[in-house]
Design an enzyme around this catalytic site. Structure first.
Site, PDB file in Angstrom:
ATOM      1  N   LYS A   1       0.848  -1.206   0.000  1.00  0.00           N
ATOM      2  CA  LYS A   1       0.000   0.000   0.000  1.00  0.00           C
ATOM      3  C   LYS A   1       0.878   1.249   0.000  1.00  0.00           C
ATOM      4  O   LYS A   1       1.744   1.408   0.850  1.00  0.00           O
ATOM      5  CB  LYS A   1      -0.907  -0.023   1.234  1.00  0.00           C
ATOM      6  CG  LYS A   1      -1.709   1.263   1.467  1.00  0.00           C
ATOM      7  CD  LYS A   1      -2.664   1.141   2.667  1.00  0.00           C
ATOM      8  CE  LYS A   1      -3.325   2.476   3.015  1.00  0.00           C
ATOM      9  NZ  LYS A   1      -4.240   2.378   4.188  1.00  0.00           N
TER      10      LYS A   1
ATOM     11  N   ASP B   1      -2.767  10.012   4.079  1.00  0.00           N
ATOM     12  CA  ASP B   1      -4.161   9.583   4.220  1.00  0.00           C
ATOM     13  C   ASP B   1      -4.907  10.548   5.135  1.00  0.00           C
ATOM     14  O   ASP B   1      -4.914  10.386   6.355  1.00  0.00           O
ATOM     15  CB  ASP B   1      -4.214   8.145   4.769  1.00  0.00           C
ATOM     16  CG  ASP B   1      -5.652   7.638   4.887  1.00  0.00           C
ATOM     17  OD1 ASP B   1      -6.560   8.302   4.346  1.00  0.00           O
ATOM     18  OD2 ASP B   1      -5.851   6.572   5.519  1.00  0.00           O
TER      19      ASP B   1
ATOM     20  N   LYS C   1     -10.407  12.375   8.496  1.00  0.00           N
ATOM     21  CA  LYS C   1      -9.967  11.914   9.817  1.00  0.00           C
ATOM     22  C   LYS C   1      -9.917  13.093  10.787  1.00  0.00           C
ATOM     23  O   LYS C   1      -9.641  14.214  10.368  1.00  0.00           O
ATOM     24  CB  LYS C   1      -8.543  11.338   9.723  1.00  0.00           C
ATOM     25  CG  LYS C   1      -8.422   9.978   9.095  1.00  0.00           C
ATOM     26  CD  LYS C   1      -6.970   9.519   9.127  1.00  0.00           C
ATOM     27  CE  LYS C   1      -6.804   8.186   8.406  1.00  0.00           C
ATOM     28  NZ  LYS C   1      -7.519   7.070   9.062  1.00  0.00           N
TER      29      LYS C   1
ATOM     30  N   ASP D   1       1.482   6.211   5.794  1.00  0.00           N
ATOM     31  CA  ASP D   1       0.522   5.241   5.261  1.00  0.00           C
ATOM     32  C   ASP D   1       1.032   4.560   3.981  1.00  0.00           C
ATOM     33  O   ASP D   1       0.332   3.755   3.377  1.00  0.00           O
ATOM     34  CB  ASP D   1      -0.833   5.932   5.013  1.00  0.00           C
ATOM     35  CG  ASP D   1      -2.013   4.981   5.128  1.00  0.00           C
ATOM     36  OD1 ASP D   1      -1.870   3.926   5.773  1.00  0.00           O
ATOM     37  OD2 ASP D   1      -3.077   5.289   4.550  1.00  0.00           O
TER      38      ASP D   1
ATOM     39  N   ASP E   1     -12.254   6.854   3.683  1.00  0.00           N
ATOM     40  CA  ASP E   1     -11.077   6.583   4.505  1.00  0.00           C
ATOM     41  C   ASP E   1     -10.676   5.101   4.445  1.00  0.00           C
ATOM     42  O   ASP E   1      -9.594   4.736   4.891  1.00  0.00           O
ATOM     43  CB  ASP E   1     -11.351   7.016   5.954  1.00  0.00           C
ATOM     44  CG  ASP E   1     -10.082   7.129   6.787  1.00  0.00           C
ATOM     45  OD1 ASP E   1      -8.983   7.114   6.197  1.00  0.00           O
ATOM     46  OD2 ASP E   1     -10.197   7.225   8.028  1.00  0.00           O
TER      47      ASP E   1
ATOM     48  N   GLU F   1      -9.486   3.582   2.006  1.00  0.00           N
ATOM     49  CA  GLU F   1      -8.936   3.772   0.664  1.00  0.00           C
ATOM     50  C   GLU F   1      -7.856   2.753   0.318  1.00  0.00           C
ATOM     51  O   GLU F   1      -7.619   2.473  -0.856  1.00  0.00           O
ATOM     52  CB  GLU F   1      -8.356   5.194   0.529  1.00  0.00           C
ATOM     53  CG  GLU F   1      -6.923   5.400   1.036  1.00  0.00           C
ATOM     54  CD  GLU F   1      -6.754   5.112   2.526  1.00  0.00           C
ATOM     55  OE1 GLU F   1      -7.762   5.183   3.257  1.00  0.00           O
ATOM     56  OE2 GLU F   1      -5.624   4.806   2.957  1.00  0.00           O
TER      57      GLU F   1
ATOM     58  N   ARG G   1      -7.744  -0.453   0.688  1.00  0.00           N
ATOM     59  CA  ARG G   1      -8.283  -1.636   0.004  1.00  0.00           C
ATOM     60  C   ARG G   1      -8.647  -1.321  -1.442  1.00  0.00           C
ATOM     61  O   ARG G   1      -8.644  -2.200  -2.285  1.00  0.00           O
ATOM     62  CB  ARG G   1      -9.468  -2.193   0.811  1.00  0.00           C
ATOM     63  CG  ARG G   1     -10.635  -1.259   0.946  1.00  0.00           C
ATOM     64  CD  ARG G   1     -11.612  -1.684   2.048  1.00  0.00           C
ATOM     65  NE  ARG G   1     -11.087  -1.395   3.388  1.00  0.00           N
ATOM     66  CZ  ARG G   1     -11.725  -1.699   4.512  1.00  0.00           C
ATOM     67  NH1 ARG G   1     -12.892  -2.328   4.481  1.00  0.00           N
ATOM     68  NH2 ARG G   1     -11.196  -1.393   5.688  1.00  0.00           N
TER      69      ARG G   1
HETATM   70  N1  BES Z   1      -4.466   4.141   6.998  1.00  0.00           N
HETATM   71  C1  BES Z   1      -5.615   3.794   7.740  1.00  0.00           C
HETATM   72  C2  BES Z   1      -5.346   2.703   8.780  1.00  0.00           C
HETATM   73  C3  BES Z   1      -4.415   3.055   9.912  1.00  0.00           C
HETATM   74  C4  BES Z   1      -4.921   3.471  11.126  1.00  0.00           C
HETATM   75  C5  BES Z   1      -3.048   2.904   9.772  1.00  0.00           C
HETATM   76  C6  BES Z   1      -4.066   3.764  12.158  1.00  0.00           C
HETATM   77  C7  BES Z   1      -2.195   3.196  10.813  1.00  0.00           C
HETATM   78  C8  BES Z   1      -2.704   3.624  12.019  1.00  0.00           C
HETATM   79  C9  BES Z   1      -6.726   3.284   6.826  1.00  0.00           C
HETATM   80  O1  BES Z   1      -6.740   3.815   5.545  1.00  0.00           O
HETATM   81  C10 BES Z   1      -8.021   3.627   7.470  1.00  0.00           C
HETATM   82  O2  BES Z   1      -8.296   4.782   7.600  1.00  0.00           O
HETATM   83  N2  BES Z   1      -8.774   2.612   7.883  1.00  0.00           N
HETATM   84  C11 BES Z   1     -10.019   2.799   8.532  1.00  0.00           C
HETATM   85  C12 BES Z   1     -10.996   1.808   7.936  1.00  0.00           C
HETATM   86  C13 BES Z   1     -12.430   2.087   8.302  1.00  0.00           C
HETATM   87  C14 BES Z   1     -12.898   3.365   7.635  1.00  0.00           C
HETATM   88  C15 BES Z   1     -13.265   0.911   7.860  1.00  0.00           C
HETATM   89  C16 BES Z   1      -9.829   2.528  10.027  1.00  0.00           C
HETATM   90  O3  BES Z   1      -9.046   1.664  10.401  1.00  0.00           O
HETATM   91  O4  BES Z   1     -10.448   3.231  10.817  1.00  0.00           O
HETATM   92 ZN    ZN Z   2      -4.877   4.467   4.830  1.00  0.00          ZN
HETATM   93 ZN    ZN Z   3      -7.823   5.656   5.439  1.00  0.00          ZN
END
Ligand code: BES
Ligand code: ZN
Ligand code: ZN
Length: 501
Positions: free
Chosen positions: A257, A262, A269, A280, A339, A341, A343
């Site tokens: 990734k 992000d 966020k 990220d 968010d 993103e 995937r």
């Molecule tokens: N990049 C984040 C995941 C992340 C969170 C990485 C904390 C490192 C530390 C990812 O893109 C994300 O925002 N995931 C969301 C998914 C949700 C919207 C289903 C999450 O984990 O909250």
């Molecule tokens: Zn992310």
């Molecule tokens: Zn995200």
């Protein structure tokens, strides 16, 4: 600057400090005492043995891995370092502890004596180079730093290859940390692609980069959608490694990734959660850095690295929650949360790998979900796999490399939370649908599985392990470079695809 590591059979003249390892076995209730051989080396180094003995008697160092006692004796600096049971893990930790104490000493000797074997040397090198890592943006006046470490062993020839592998692995991990540490104002998708192609050229890989126009034309709807809110357009980076010599034994595709920042997109966020999101692309950086080390390690299988790189930003041109996008290969996805993103960009890369690259296995790495660290904490990545042999190979590479990894289930019964009334699937489970199973890391993995066709596939969710809040052993605060060691221990093993062709 990274110090050089070299093997010798005697303490070189002129080193500024000498490190003497001790184990709990040599320590009684009164702490460690130095044996005859070490006494000779300390004496020939020019340190005052009486001072040393007095300090050892007073401090009673036990010799656990990571214990370090710094003893100035006259003009000579001696460090007594615990190495525990001298397992590779102990030596990696000892190396890291030593490195933190000698950052500004120009040259150091470490007496290792008779026993040091290959895995021990490799781990010690990894610890020394990773524990001593630091990063600063544009530091003008550089503090004095460690330049060379001499490892004193009885038979340097016997462990030279192992030491080399340790240095290669740790150097690659440091490159991954540097990439993740770079601020996102510099680190656009195009910048990341440039770093990748430069690294590829230096290390005998071929590189191909698709720009946003080519991504659009090629049907990479996920990468395009995530990137379209940013003024810094997306890229797909493809690096290819072909082993030299005998016929190639199998093909591995690595996917990382590469979200260079992000923000969450329109599903923005909160500030506190956003600050860490320059990292990220940690998984993409790990794939780039690992790829660049394959030739030096003489890896025997073909490897292709894919890094879908995009900046996830909110703007007038950003994708909206409720948009439907079409991924590479035609699968449609309803984007309920911008968010989620990672995937979306991974889906394109997975489908492309399946359709075009004919891999024996696909392994993707991603800082994918906050949920994985709720489950596993900050020292174990979540491993999801549709093949037990591939899972076993990655679990044992994790153990050998010291990067924690734990297998998670792909729960088929959770899959229906991603059903969508308007597309083939949704990118997150719909709030209030009555199908809220939690298990966010599992649901994300189930989403990815839709794009791997019939390939053997493993997914590592490294959101928890990708960055650290504090220094600990070989890990330094900030991006950890997680994945590089695990991948290189796996791909550098004698037959990484045994039973997997
Ligand atoms: N990049 C984040 C995941 C992340 C969170 C990485 C904390 C490192 C530390 C990812 O893109 C994300 O925002 N995931 C969301 C998914 C949700 C919207 C289903 C999450 O984990 O909250
Ligand atoms: Zn992310
Ligand atoms: Zn995200």
């Amino acid at each position: 600057m990274q110090p050089t590591l070299e093997l010798t059979d005697q303490v070189p003249v002129g080193v500024a400090a000498l490190v003497v390892p001790v184990t709990p076995g040599t320590a009684g209730d009164d702490g460690a005492v130095l044996a005859g051989r070490e006494r000779d080396q300390v004496e020939s180094f020019g340190a005052d043995l009486a001072t040393l003995d007095a300090v050892l008697a007073r401090e009673k160092i036990k010799g656990n891995a990571g214990d370090v006692l710094v003893i100035p004796t006259g003009k000579r600096l001696v460090l007594v370092a615990g190495v525990g049971e001298a397992s590779p893990r102990d030596l990696r930790r000892a190396g890291a502890a030593i490195a933190r104490r000698i950052k500004s000493v120009a040259s150091v000797g470490i007496t290792l004596g008779r026993q040091a074997n290959g895995p021990q040397l490799r781990a010690l090198a990894e610890g020394l180079l990773l524990g001593g890592y630091s990063f600063r943006v544009g530091a003008e006046t550089k503090p004095p730093t460690l330049e060379s470490i001499a490892l004193v062993v009885d038979r340097p020839g016997a462990v030279a290859a192992a030491l080399r592998h340790g240095v290669i692995t740790a150097t690659a991990s440091r490159i991954a940390r540097d990439l993740a540490n770079t601020p996102s104002s510099t680190k656009t998708p195009a910048w990341l692609a440039k770093q990748a192609t430069t690294a590829a050229r230096r290390s005998g890989l071929t590189a191909r980069v698709l720009d946003d126009r080519e991504l659009r034309a090629g049907g990479f709807g996920g990468i395009v959608a995530v990137g379209m809110g940013s003024v810094n357009p997306p890229r797909l980076i493809e690096l290819s490694y072909l082993p030299a010599g005998e016929p190639v034994a199998g093909h591995v595709v690595l996917i990382g990734k590469g979200i260079t920042f992000d923000s969450g997109g329109l599903s923005l966020k909160p500030n506190a959660g956003m600050i860490a999101m320059k990292t990220d692309m940690a998984a993409g950086g790990a794939v780039i850095a690992a790829m660049a080390a394959l030739r030096d390690l003489d890896v025997r299988v073909r490897v292709t690295g894919l890094v879908p790189a995009a900046e996830n930003m909110p703007s007038g041109s950003a994708q909206r929650p409720s948009d439907v996008i079409t991924h590479y290969g035609g699968t449609t996805v309803e984007v309920l949360n911008t968010d989620a993103e990672g995937r979306l960009v991974l889906a394109d890369a997975l489908a492309y790998a399946d359709a075009k690259l004919d891999p024996d296995v696909i392994v993707d790495l991603a800082t994918l979900t906050g949920a994985i660290s709720s489950g596993l904490g900050k020292r174990h990545a979540g491993l999801f796999a549709n093949d037990d042999k591939l899972a076993a190979a990655l679990l044992s590479a994790g153990a050998a490399s010291g990067e924690g990894i734990w297998r998670m289930p792909l729960v088929d019964d959770y899959r229906d939370c991603l059903d969508s009334p308007v597309a083939d699937l949704a990118n997150v489970s719909r709030a209030g649908s009555g199908k809220d199973y939690n298990g966010g890391a599992i649901v994300a993995a189930l989403f990815l599985r839709e794009f791997v066709g019939r390939r053997r596939w493993a997914h590592l969710d490294i959101a928890g392990v990708g960055r650290a809040e504090a220094d600990e052993h070989e890990v330094t605060k900030g991006p950890t470079g997680y994945g590089v060691r695990l991948l290189l221990h796996w791909l550098g093993s004698a037959d990484p695809l045994r039973g997997l062709r």
